[in-house]
Design a protein around this motif. Structure first.
Motif, PDB file in Angstrom:
ATOM      1  N   ALA A 218     -11.781   6.439   8.136  1.00  0.00           N
ATOM      2  CA  ALA A 218     -11.539   6.954   9.482  1.00  0.00           C
ATOM      3  C   ALA A 218     -12.763   7.606  10.092  1.00  0.00           C
ATOM      4  CB  ALA A 218     -10.365   7.937   9.484  1.00  0.00           C
ATOM      5  N   VAL A 219     -13.889   6.873  10.167  1.00  0.00           N
ATOM      6  CA  VAL A 219     -15.004   7.379  10.955  1.00  0.00           C
ATOM      7  C   VAL A 219     -14.653   7.171  12.423  1.00  0.00           C
ATOM      8  CG1 VAL A 219     -16.758   7.011   9.231  1.00  0.00           C
ATOM      9  CG2 VAL A 219     -16.212   5.187  10.788  1.00  0.00           C
ATOM     10  N   PHE A 220     -15.365   7.848  13.314  1.00  0.00           N
ATOM     11  CA  PHE A 220     -14.845   8.067  14.667  1.00  0.00           C
ATOM     12  C   PHE A 220     -14.242   6.871  15.380  1.00  0.00           C
ATOM     13  CE2 PHE A 220     -16.201   7.772  19.175  1.00  0.00           C
ATOM     14  CZ  PHE A 220     -15.028   8.262  19.693  1.00  0.00           C
ATOM     15  N   PRO A 221     -14.961   5.775  15.649  1.00  0.00           N
ATOM     16  CA  PRO A 221     -14.254   4.807  16.502  1.00  0.00           C
ATOM     17  C   PRO A 221     -13.115   4.090  15.782  1.00  0.00           C
ATOM     18  CG  PRO A 221     -16.514   4.110  16.062  1.00  0.00           C
ATOM     19  CD  PRO A 221     -16.300   5.332  15.296  1.00  0.00           C
ATOM     20  N   LEU A 222     -13.027   4.227  14.473  1.00  0.00           N
ATOM     21  CA  LEU A 222     -12.010   3.496  13.705  1.00  0.00           C
ATOM     22  C   LEU A 222     -10.937   4.432  13.159  1.00  0.00           C
ATOM     23  CD1 LEU A 222     -14.632   1.506  11.647  1.00  0.00           C
ATOM     24  CD2 LEU A 222     -13.520   0.741  13.701  1.00  0.00           C
ATOM     25  N   HIS A 223     -10.795   5.601  13.758  1.00  0.00           N
ATOM     26  CA  HIS A 223      -9.940   6.622  13.147  1.00  0.00           C
ATOM     27  C   HIS A 223      -8.498   6.533  13.604  1.00  0.00           C
ATOM     28  CE1 HIS A 223     -10.652   8.044  17.134  1.00  0.00           C
ATOM     29  NE2 HIS A 223      -9.559   8.750  17.000  1.00  0.00           N
ATOM     30  N   GLY A 224      -8.180   5.620  14.531  1.00  0.00           N
ATOM     31  CA  GLY A 224      -6.903   5.648  15.236  1.00  0.00           C
ATOM     32  C   GLY A 224      -5.659   5.900  14.406  1.00  0.00           C
ATOM     33  N   TRP A 225      -5.634   5.389  13.170  1.00  0.00           N
ATOM     34  CA  TRP A 225      -4.410   5.511  12.381  1.00  0.00           C
ATOM     35  C   TRP A 225      -4.257   6.881  11.741  1.00  0.00           C
ATOM     36  CZ3 TRP A 225      -5.291   6.817   7.364  1.00  0.00           C
ATOM     37  CH2 TRP A 225      -6.601   6.630   6.901  1.00  0.00           C
ATOM     38  N   LEU A 226      -5.382   7.587  11.533  1.00  0.00           N
ATOM     39  CA  LEU A 226      -5.334   8.749  10.642  1.00  0.00           C
ATOM     40  C   LEU A 226      -4.462   9.898  11.137  1.00  0.00           C
ATOM     41  CD1 LEU A 226      -7.988  10.107   8.376  1.00  0.00           C
ATOM     42  CD2 LEU A 226      -7.005  11.708   9.952  1.00  0.00           C
ATOM     43  N   PRO A 227      -4.597  10.359  12.404  1.00  0.00           N
ATOM     44  CA  PRO A 227      -3.810  11.529  12.788  1.00  0.00           C
ATOM     45  C   PRO A 227      -2.312  11.302  12.636  1.00  0.00           C
ATOM     46  CG  PRO A 227      -5.494  11.082  14.414  1.00  0.00           C
ATOM     47  CD  PRO A 227      -5.497   9.929  13.485  1.00  0.00           C
ATOM     48  N   ASP A 228      -1.822  10.115  13.022  1.00  0.00           N
ATOM     49  CA  ASP A 228      -0.390   9.840  12.881  1.00  0.00           C
ATOM     50  C   ASP A 228       0.015   9.806  11.429  1.00  0.00           C
ATOM     51  OD1 ASP A 228       0.449   9.757  15.428  1.00  0.00           O
ATOM     52  OD2 ASP A 228      -0.016   7.636  15.714  1.00  0.00           O
ATOM     53  N   ALA A 229      -0.709   8.998  10.633  1.00  0.00           N
ATOM     54  CA  ALA A 229      -0.302   8.783   9.249  1.00  0.00           C
ATOM     55  C   ALA A 229      -0.348  10.088   8.470  1.00  0.00           C
ATOM     56  CB  ALA A 229      -1.205   7.741   8.605  1.00  0.00           C
ATOM     57  N   HIS A 230      -1.436  10.845   8.625  1.00  0.00           N
ATOM     58  CA  HIS A 230      -1.572  12.060   7.813  1.00  0.00           C
ATOM     59  C   HIS A 230      -0.628  13.161   8.253  1.00  0.00           C
ATOM     60  CE1 HIS A 230      -5.728  11.333   5.818  1.00  0.00           C
ATOM     61  NE2 HIS A 230      -4.995  10.251   5.854  1.00  0.00           N
ATOM     62  N   SER A 231      -0.253  13.168   9.543  1.00  0.00           N
ATOM     63  CA  SER A 231       0.577  14.292   9.963  1.00  0.00           C
ATOM     64  C   SER A 231       2.064  13.972   9.846  1.00  0.00           C
ATOM     65  CB  SER A 231       0.230  14.693  11.388  1.00  0.00           C
ATOM     66  OG  SER A 231       0.501  13.637  12.264  1.00  0.00           O
ATOM     67  N   MET A 232       2.457  12.705   9.953  1.00  0.00           N
ATOM     68  CA  MET A 232       3.881  12.395   9.921  1.00  0.00           C
ATOM     69  C   MET A 232       4.415  12.230   8.502  1.00  0.00           C
ATOM     70  SD  MET A 232       4.713  12.648  12.832  1.00  0.00           S
ATOM     71  CE  MET A 232       3.898  12.812  14.398  1.00  0.00           C
ATOM     72  N   ALA A 233       3.545  11.966   7.541  1.00  0.00           N
ATOM     73  CA  ALA A 233       4.001  11.761   6.165  1.00  0.00           C
ATOM     74  C   ALA A 233       4.617  13.047   5.634  1.00  0.00           C
ATOM     75  CB  ALA A 233       2.819  11.347   5.312  1.00  0.00           C
ATOM     76  N   PRO A 234       5.473  12.949   4.582  1.00  0.00           N
ATOM     77  CA  PRO A 234       5.965  14.164   3.941  1.00  0.00           C
ATOM     78  C   PRO A 234       4.783  14.977   3.401  1.00  0.00           C
ATOM     79  CG  PRO A 234       7.000  12.209   3.004  1.00  0.00           C
ATOM     80  CD  PRO A 234       6.019  11.735   3.997  1.00  0.00           C
ATOM     81  N   SER A 235       4.924  16.313   3.350  1.00  0.00           N
ATOM     82  CA  SER A 235       3.753  17.154   3.058  1.00  0.00           C
ATOM     83  C   SER A 235       3.019  16.821   1.766  1.00  0.00           C
ATOM     84  CB  SER A 235       4.153  18.616   3.066  1.00  0.00           C
ATOM     85  OG  SER A 235       4.522  18.958   4.354  1.00  0.00           O
ATOM     86  N   PRO A 236       3.719  16.592   0.622  1.00  0.00           N
ATOM     87  CA  PRO A 236       2.942  16.225  -0.557  1.00  0.00           C
ATOM     88  C   PRO A 236       2.157  14.942  -0.358  1.00  0.00           C
ATOM     89  CG  PRO A 236       5.296  16.135  -1.031  1.00  0.00           C
ATOM     90  CD  PRO A 236       5.136  16.744   0.303  1.00  0.00           C
ATOM     91  N   VAL A 237       2.743  13.986   0.383  1.00  0.00           N
ATOM     92  CA  VAL A 237       2.038  12.727   0.636  1.00  0.00           C
ATOM     93  C   VAL A 237       0.842  12.973   1.546  1.00  0.00           C
ATOM     94  CG1 VAL A 237       2.261  10.411   1.553  1.00  0.00           C
ATOM     95  CG2 VAL A 237       4.117  11.409   0.283  1.00  0.00           C
ATOM     96  N   SER A 238       0.993  13.904   2.518  1.00  0.00           N
ATOM     97  CA  SER A 238      -0.148  14.234   3.370  1.00  0.00           C
ATOM     98  C   SER A 238      -1.291  14.767   2.526  1.00  0.00           C
ATOM     99  CB  SER A 238       0.236  15.303   4.389  1.00  0.00           C
ATOM    100  OG  SER A 238       1.228  14.851   5.223  1.00  0.00           O
ATOM    101  N   ALA A 239      -0.941  15.636   1.559  1.00  0.00           N
ATOM    102  CA  ALA A 239      -1.988  16.186   0.697  1.00  0.00           C
ATOM    103  C   ALA A 239      -2.638  15.073  -0.106  1.00  0.00           C
ATOM    104  CB  ALA A 239      -1.403  17.238  -0.229  1.00  0.00           C
ATOM    105  N   LEU A 240      -1.814  14.143  -0.587  1.00  0.00           N
ATOM    106  CA  LEU A 240      -2.345  13.005  -1.356  1.00  0.00           C
ATOM    107  C   LEU A 240      -3.293  12.180  -0.491  1.00  0.00           C
ATOM    108  CD1 LEU A 240      -1.631  11.324  -4.116  1.00  0.00           C
ATOM    109  CD2 LEU A 240      -0.500   9.841  -2.512  1.00  0.00           C
TER     110      LEU A 240
END
Lengths: 493, 141
Positions: A218-240
Motif C-alpha cells: 500500500a504505497v501511496f497511489p496503490l493504497h486504495g484497499w488498505l483503509p477499508d480492509a484494515h479498519s473493517m476487519a475484526p480487531s485481532p485480524v486488523s492487528a494481524l
C-alpha cells in the motif's frame, strides 16, 4: 531431526490448521500449541543465525536450481520471529470472542504458516504460491463477520490483491524466461549476464515485481484497499494485517531487490530513488489523511501507510544505517501497531462505538489499557523513551549521512502531524465521562470477565516490548545486524 | 426434480464409467496426462452429475456432506503424513522412500502414486462439497 527444523516450522501450524477443523473442543489449544512449537523450533536456530550462519534445507532432497530449498538466514529469521511472536498474541487475543469458530482459527493458522513459507522459501514461484495462499486466507478473515461493509472491504482487497500478485507473477515469468531457473540464488548468479544482453527485460521484471509488491504494502497511489480492509476487519485480524501481513510485502521487496537483483543492478537503474519518492509521498499522504479521520480504526489504518513510508525511505537510502533503521522500524511498527489495534478492539467493544469522539472518559475507566495505548502512540510519533524514536532517529541519521537533509525535514513534519492526530485521541480518552453505549447482545457478563484477562495481557506484553526496545535499542539492532550485513555485503559479520 | 426418465437413466449408467475414468486419471498421473487434481475433479463431477439429474436430497443421502468434509481433511492430512514419513525414515520432508520400479509400470513413481491418491480424494470431496454449499447455502460451511 535438527536438520529438518525449517520445514517443521512451516508444517506445524499447517497440520494444526486441518486438525482444528476436525476437532470441536480443542481448537484453541491446538492453535496455540502449534505456534508455540514453531517458536521453540525457531529459537533453537537463534544462536546459529545470530552468529551469522545460515540453515538451508532441501525439500525432498532435491537441490537447486531444480528443487525447492528453504533458507533461514539473518533476514528470514528476523521476519519469522515477528510473524510467530505476533501471531501467538493474535491467537491469545481472539480466545474470549465466542463468535470465532473453527473456520476462524483454521484461516489464522493457514495464513501464519504461509507467511513463514513466503519468508523461508528460496524459490520465487513458490513464494508467489505461498503469498497467494496467505492472501486468500486473509481475504476470508476480513470477511469473517459477514456484514455488508466487511464483505465489500474484503472484495475490494481481493481485486486489488489479485491484480498485484498477477503483476508479481508476470515479473517472475520474465525472470524465468531470462535465466531458466526459479531459485533466487541461482537467478542472482545468472542475472548479471542477462543484464548485459537484455537490460530492458530486467528493468521490466523489476518494475512488475515492485508494482505488485507496492499494491501489497500500500504505497501511496496503490493504497486504495488498505483503509477499508484494515479498519473493517475484526480487531485481532486488523492487528494481524497491519502488524504482520504488510511486513511480508516489505520482506518480499527486500528479498527480491537484494538477493535477486543484487545491490549493483538496484543502484544502476536508480530504483532506490523511486523507493524514496514513493516513501515520501505515502508518508505525507498517510499522515494528512489520518489527521481528518473520525473513525478510530481508520485513523490507525492511515497511520500504517504513514509508517510504511518511513520504512520505504530507509530502504531507499540503502546505506548500512538506513537499512538498519528500516528493518528496526519494521519490528517497532509491528509491535506498536498491533498494540494499538488490540487497544482499539477493547475500546470499541467497551464503548460500543468506533468514533474517536465516543471514547471520551475511557481513560478513567480502564487506566491500564489506556496507558498501553499512550505508550504505543507515543512510539508512533517518535518520542524518545519509546522504540519508535530509536528507529526514526537511525533513519534520520542515515539521511543526513547520505546527504538527503530534506528527508529529515519531511520525516519531522510527518511526525508532527502524527503527534496532532494521536494527541487528539489521547485527549478524548481523558475527556468527560463515558457514555455507556449499547453492549452487543451476545456478550454476557461472564464472557467479558474471562475476556479481559486474555485480551489485556497481549497488550501489556506489547507495551512492555515498546518500552524495552526504546530503552535498550541495542537489543533490536543486534537482531537486525545479521540481516543488514547479509544484504549489503553478502557475508556474515 | 423435473428431470426426465431418459436423463436420470443415462446419468445413472454413466456414473460408474466417470468414476472409473477419474480413478484411471489419478492412478496414472505419473505416467500420462492427468494426476491427482484432474482425476479428483472428474470424480467430483460424477457426484455433481447425480445431484443435477436426480434431486440433491437423494444424492446427499448417498454421499453425505459430513463424510465428504471429513474425507477432504483426511486427504490433506494423509499428504502431510506422507511428507513426515520421509523425515521419520531418515530422508528429508516429502522425499521418496519407496523402491522405484521399471519406468512405465504403475508402481514406478515411488511416492507419487500415493500423493496423487491423497490429492485426488481431497479434490473430489472438495469439489462436491463446494457444489453442495453453492446449491444449498446454509451459512455454515
Amino acid at each position: 531431526m535438527s536438520i529438518h527444523i525449517p520445514i517443521l516450522i512451516i508444517i506445524s501450524p499447517l497440520l494444526a490448521a486441518f486438525l482444528v477443523l476436525l476437532s470441536r473442543k480443542y481448537k484453541i489449544i491446538l492453535a496455540t500449541a502449534s505456534i508455540i512449537t514453531s517458536i521453540v523450533f525457531v529459537s533453537t536456530l537463534s544462536s546459529r543465525i545470530l552468529s551469522g550462519d545460515k540453515v538451508i534445507y532441501h525439500l525432498g532432497g532435491w537441490r537447486g536450481p531444480l528443487g525447492i530449498s528453504l533458507v533461514v538466514d539473518g533476514l528470514s529469521f528476523f521476519f519469522s520471529l515477528i510473524v510467530l511472536g505476533l501471531g501467538l498474541l493474535v491467537i491469545i487475543y481472539s480466545i474470549p470472542e465466542r463468535r470465532y469458530g473453527r473456520t476462524y482459527y483454521f484461516l489464522l493458522l493457514v495464513s501464519l504458516s504461509s507467511m513463514i513459507g513466503v519468508i523461508y522459501t528460496t524459490d520465487i514461484f513458490n513464494m508467489y504460491i505461498f503469498y497467494e495462499l496467505l492472501s486468500l486466507a486473509v481475504y476470508l478473515l476480513i470477511a469473517y463477520p459477514k456484514t455488508g461493509v466487511t464483505l465489500r472491504a474484503s472484495f475490494n482487497y481481493l481485486i486489488m490483491g489479485g491484480v498485484g500478485l498477477s503483476f508479481f507473477l508476470l515479473g517472475v515469468g520474465f525472470l524465468y524466461a531470462m535465466t531458466g531457473t526459479l531459485d533466487m540464488f541461482h537467478i542472482a548468479g545468472r542475472l548479471s549476464a542477462a543484464f548485459d544482453s537484455s537490460m530492458q527485460m530486467v528493468i521490466m521484471s523489476f518494475a512488475l515485481i515492485a508494482t505488485g509488491m507496492g499494491i501489497k504494502i500500500a504505497v501511496f497511489p496503490l493504497h486504495g484497499w488498505l483503509p477499508d480492509a484494515h479498519s473493517m476487519a475484526p480487531s485481532p485480524v486488523s492487528a494481524l494485517l497491519s502488524g504482520i501481513t504488510v511486513k511480508i510485502g516489505i520482506y518480499c521487496l527486500i528479498r527480491v531487490i537484494y538477493t535477486v537483483f543484487s545491490a549493483e543492478i538496484f543502484l544502476l537503474i536508480n530504483s532506490h530513488n523511486i523507493l524514496m519518492v514513493l516513501g515520501v509521498v505515502s508518508l505525507l499522504f498517510g499522515a494528512s489523511m489520518a489527521l481528518v479521520q473520525k473513525d478510530l480504526k481508520r485513523l490507525l489504518a492511515y497511520s500504517t501507510i504513514n509508517q510504511l513510508g518511513i520504512v520505504l525511505i530507509g530502504l531507499g537510502i540503502g546505506t548500512e544505517l538506513g537499512l538498519t533503521g528500516a528493518l528496526f522500524h519494521v519490528l517497532n511498527h509491528a509491535i506498536m501497531k498491533s498494540a494499538l489495534f488490540f487497544c482499539a478492539g477493547i475500546m470499541i467493544t467497551e464503548t460500543g462505538t468506533r468514533e474517536v469522539k465516543g471514547l471520551s472518559g475511557f481513560g478513567r475507566q480502564q487506566p491500564a489499557i489506556t496507558f498501553a495505548f499512550i505508550v504505543a502512540s507515543l512510539g508512533m510519533i517518535g518520542i524518545p523513551p519509546i522504540n519508535g524514536f530509536a528507529s526514526k532517529w537511525l533513519i534520520c541519521l542515515a539521511a543526513v549521512e547520505a546527504g538527503y537533509t530534506f528527508l529529515v525535514v519531511i520525516i519531522l513534519t510527518a511526525s508532527a502531524i502524527a503527534a496532532a492526530y494521536y494527541f487528539r485521541v489521547i485527549q478524548v480518552l481523558f475527556g468527560g465521562s463515558l457514555k455507556q453505549g449499547p453492549m452487543p447482545a451476545h456478550e454476557g457478563e461472564q464472557v467479558i470477565n474471562r475476556g479481559n484477562l486474555f485480551r489485556s495481557w497481549p497488550i501489556y506484553i506489547l507495551a512492555a516490548g515498546c518500552l524495552l526496545l526504546g530503552l535498550l535499542p541495542t537489543l533490536g539492532i543486534s537482531l537486525v545486524k545479521p540481516a543488514v550485513s547479509l544484504l549489503l555485503f553478502h557475508v556474515v559479520p | 426434480m423435473g428431470s426426465s426418465k431418459i436423463i436420470k437413466t443415462i446419468a445413472q449408467k454413466l456414473f460408474p464409467f466417470i468414476v472409473l475414468f477419474g480413478f484411471y486419471l489419478i492412478s496414472h498421473g505419473h505416467l500420462s496426462p492427468g494426476g491427482g487434481f484432474q482425476g479428483g475433479v472428474v470424480l467430483g463431477t460424477a457426484i455433481i452429475l447425480l445431484a443435477l439429474s436426480h434431486s440433491i436430497e437423494q444424492t446427499e443421502k448417498k454421499f453425505r456432506s459430513r463424510w465428504l468434509n471429513m474425507l477432504e481433511k483426511l486427504g490433506i492430512l494423509t499428504l502431510i503424513f506422507l511428507g513426515f514419513l520421509g523425515i521419520l525414515l531418515g530422508y528429508s520432508f516429502l522425499s521418496n522412500f519407496l523402491p522405484l520400479g521399471k519406468p512405465g509400470q504403475i508402481a514406478s513413481g515411488g511416492l507419487m502414486l500415493l500423493f496423487n491418491i491423497a490429492i485426488g480424494i481431497k479434490v473430489a470431496a472438495g469439489v462436491s462439497v463446494i457444489f453442495y454449499a453453492l446449491v444449498r447455502y446454509r451459512g455454515e460451511i
